[in-house]
Motif scaffolding. Structure first.
Motif, PDB file in Angstrom:
ATOM      1  N   UNK A   6       0.642  -1.354   0.025  1.00  0.00           N
ATOM      2  CA  UNK A   6       0.107  -0.006   0.102  1.00  0.00           C
ATOM      3  C   UNK A   6       0.879   1.257   0.046  1.00  0.00           C
ATOM      4  N   UNK A   7       0.327   2.355  -0.174  1.00  0.00           N
ATOM      5  CA  UNK A   7       1.296   3.710  -0.354  1.00  0.00           C
ATOM      6  C   UNK A   7       1.939   3.864   0.740  1.00  0.00           C
ATOM      7  N   UNK A   8       1.258   3.790   1.787  1.00  0.00           N
ATOM      8  CA  UNK A   8       2.075   4.309   3.246  1.00  0.00           C
ATOM      9  C   UNK A   8       2.780   3.249   3.620  1.00  0.00           C
ATOM     10  N   UNK A   9       2.755   1.987   3.187  1.00  0.00           N
ATOM     11  CA  UNK A   9       3.836   1.054   3.464  1.00  0.00           C
ATOM     12  C   UNK A   9       4.907   0.937   2.584  1.00  0.00           C
ATOM     13  N   UNK A  10       4.870   1.610   1.414  1.00  0.00           N
ATOM     14  CA  UNK A  10       6.162   1.346   0.436  1.00  0.00           C
ATOM     15  C   UNK A  10       7.003   2.830   0.910  1.00  0.00           C
ATOM     16  N   UNK A  11       5.814   3.797   1.181  1.00  0.00           N
ATOM     17  CA  UNK A  11       6.422   5.185   1.801  1.00  0.00           C
ATOM     18  C   UNK A  11       7.572   5.007   2.981  1.00  0.00           C
ATOM     19  N   UNK A  12       6.845   4.282   3.933  1.00  0.00           N
ATOM     20  CA  UNK A  12       7.521   3.891   5.401  1.00  0.00           C
ATOM     21  C   UNK A  12       8.797   3.233   4.935  1.00  0.00           C
ATOM     22  N   UNK A  13       8.812   2.259   3.855  1.00  0.00           N
ATOM     23  CA  UNK A  13      10.138   1.317   3.376  1.00  0.00           C
ATOM     24  C   UNK A  13      10.966   2.179   2.722  1.00  0.00           C
ATOM     25  N   UNK A  14      11.075   3.250   2.045  1.00  0.00           N
ATOM     26  CA  UNK A  14      11.635   4.182   1.253  1.00  0.00           C
ATOM     27  C   UNK A  14      12.154   5.408   2.438  1.00  0.00           C
ATOM     28  N   UNK A  15      11.316   5.662   3.438  1.00  0.00           N
ATOM     29  CA  UNK A  15      11.876   6.706   4.433  1.00  0.00           C
ATOM     30  C   UNK A  15      12.663   5.959   5.242  1.00  0.00           C
ATOM     31  N   UNK A  17      14.681   3.718   4.708  1.00  0.00           N
ATOM     32  CA  UNK A  17      16.055   3.197   4.199  1.00  0.00           C
ATOM     33  C   UNK A  17      17.066   4.438   4.187  1.00  0.00           C
ATOM     34  N   UNK A  18      16.478   5.706   3.763  1.00  0.00           N
ATOM     35  CA  UNK A  18      17.100   6.629   3.837  1.00  0.00           C
ATOM     36  C   UNK A  18      17.440   7.148   5.092  1.00  0.00           C
ATOM     37  N   UNK A  19      16.511   7.242   6.198  1.00  0.00           N
ATOM     38  CA  UNK A  19      16.975   7.478   7.649  1.00  0.00           C
ATOM     39  C   UNK A  19      18.099   6.437   7.960  1.00  0.00           C
ATOM     40  N   UNK A  20      17.820   5.205   7.675  1.00  0.00           N
ATOM     41  CA  UNK A  20      18.846   4.218   8.384  1.00  0.00           C
ATOM     42  C   UNK A  20      20.337   4.612   7.964  1.00  0.00           C
ATOM     43  N   UNK A  21      20.327   5.103   6.431  1.00  0.00           N
ATOM     44  CA  UNK A  21      21.671   5.274   6.181  1.00  0.00           C
ATOM     45  C   UNK A  21      22.423   6.287   7.042  1.00  0.00           C
ATOM     46  N   UNK A  22      21.620   7.504   7.405  1.00  0.00           N
ATOM     47  CA  UNK A  22      22.013   8.378   8.041  1.00  0.00           C
ATOM     48  C   UNK A  22      22.389   7.797   9.501  1.00  0.00           C
TER      49      UNK A  22
END
Lengths: 127, 158
Positions: A6-15, A17-22
């Motif tokens: 769902x939109x919010x699930x893929x959004x959470x995955x992307x978010x 990933x980015x935050x995890x790198x930081x």
């Protein structure tokens, strides 16, 4: 067949990933003498109270990516309990990127918080 | 559970990850990291709960690690984007080199043909110069394949 996210699930995955790198850069940055992968996983869990829902194995592709981008350096360390371990340290470029991202995130969170506060006010008015 | 059984379970898990990933030095590097992580995490838990069955502890370690599919998916997501960008950049570079080589061959042939009052045939000159360009291209590609690739950071020791 796999259910599409769902939109919010893929959004959470992307978010995440980015935050995890930081977050990985930030944890490594806290250890000037370096830290190994398992230590990073432990510290991330302890410092974020599991909020980031990190599967520990997914940290290593991120560490490889950061190394490839020359933000992290690796040195080998002897281990008494098993195989040699890799110890990750920030490069000069990694340190610069971490500082820049920290400033960017602070500003971003500040603005988003203000936006969410305004949005909440609007919602309450509608109620 | 015996050490042998623990090792077998870990090896089976590593094999499942290996099957999900391309056969490359990066994969071997990643597998080495994961193996060390599993061992460290298991040792920690065995010290913290010495009376617990090690197979239960190992199961917990592998659950925290994520499934081979999850790990491979993360690896794929992070590796794919730069590789695609690099591929597109190389494609553009190749086309540009080809256009420049043809242009130089045509201009040089026209110049030589004019200067010698057509004693040097224009078409023949173009063909000869393009043949030189192709030969140079192959020699350069061969030289590049012989030179060592530097991909590690200045302080990398692995």
């Amino acid at each position: 067949m796999k259910r599409p996210l769902r939109f919010e699930e893929s959004w959470r995955v992307e978010l995440r990933r980015g935050l995890l790198q930081f977050a990985v850069l930030a944890v490594v940055g806290l250890h000037k003498e370096g830290i190994h992968g398992y230590g990073i996983a432990r510290e991330l869990r302890a410092r974020t109270d599991g909020v980031m829902e990190v599967k520990e194995g997914t940290l290593y592709p991120i560490l490889h990516r950061l190394k490839k981008e020359r933000l992290l350096n690796v040195r080998a360390e002897r281990s008494d309990t098993g195989p040699r371990r890799k110890v990750y340290v920030l490069t000069g470029e990694g340190d610069r990127v971490l500082r820049e991202l920290t400033v960017n995130l602070r500003v971003l969170f500040e603005k988003l918080e203000a936006l969410m506060d305004d949005g909440r006010g609007g919602l309450e008015e509608n109620d | 559970m015996e050490e042998e059984d623990l090792k077998r379970t870990i090896d089976e898990f590593m094999d499942r990850i290996r099957r999900e990933l391309p056969d490359s030095p990066e994969t071997e590097d990643l597998l080495e990291d994961l193996y060390t992580h599993i061992r460290d995490s298991l040792n920690d838990r065995m010290e913290a709960w010495p009376d617990e069955d090690p197979s239960v502890l190992l199961r917990e370690v592998l659950e925290d690690l994520g499934t081979p599919e999850e790990i491979a998916a993360e690896f794929g997501q992070l590796e794919l984007a730069p590789a695609q960008e690099e591929g597109a950049f190389r494609g553009r570079q190749l086309v540009l080199r080809l256009v420049v080589a043809v242009l130089v061959a045509v201009l040089a042939s026209a110049l030589v043909s004019t200067m010698t009052n057509n004693r040097v045939d224009f078409v023949q000159a173009v063909v000869v110069l393009l043949a030189f360009a192709v030969a140079e291209w192959f020699i350069r590609a061969w030289q590049l394949s012989q030179s060592p690739t530097v991909c590690a950071g200045p302080g990398d020791r692995l």
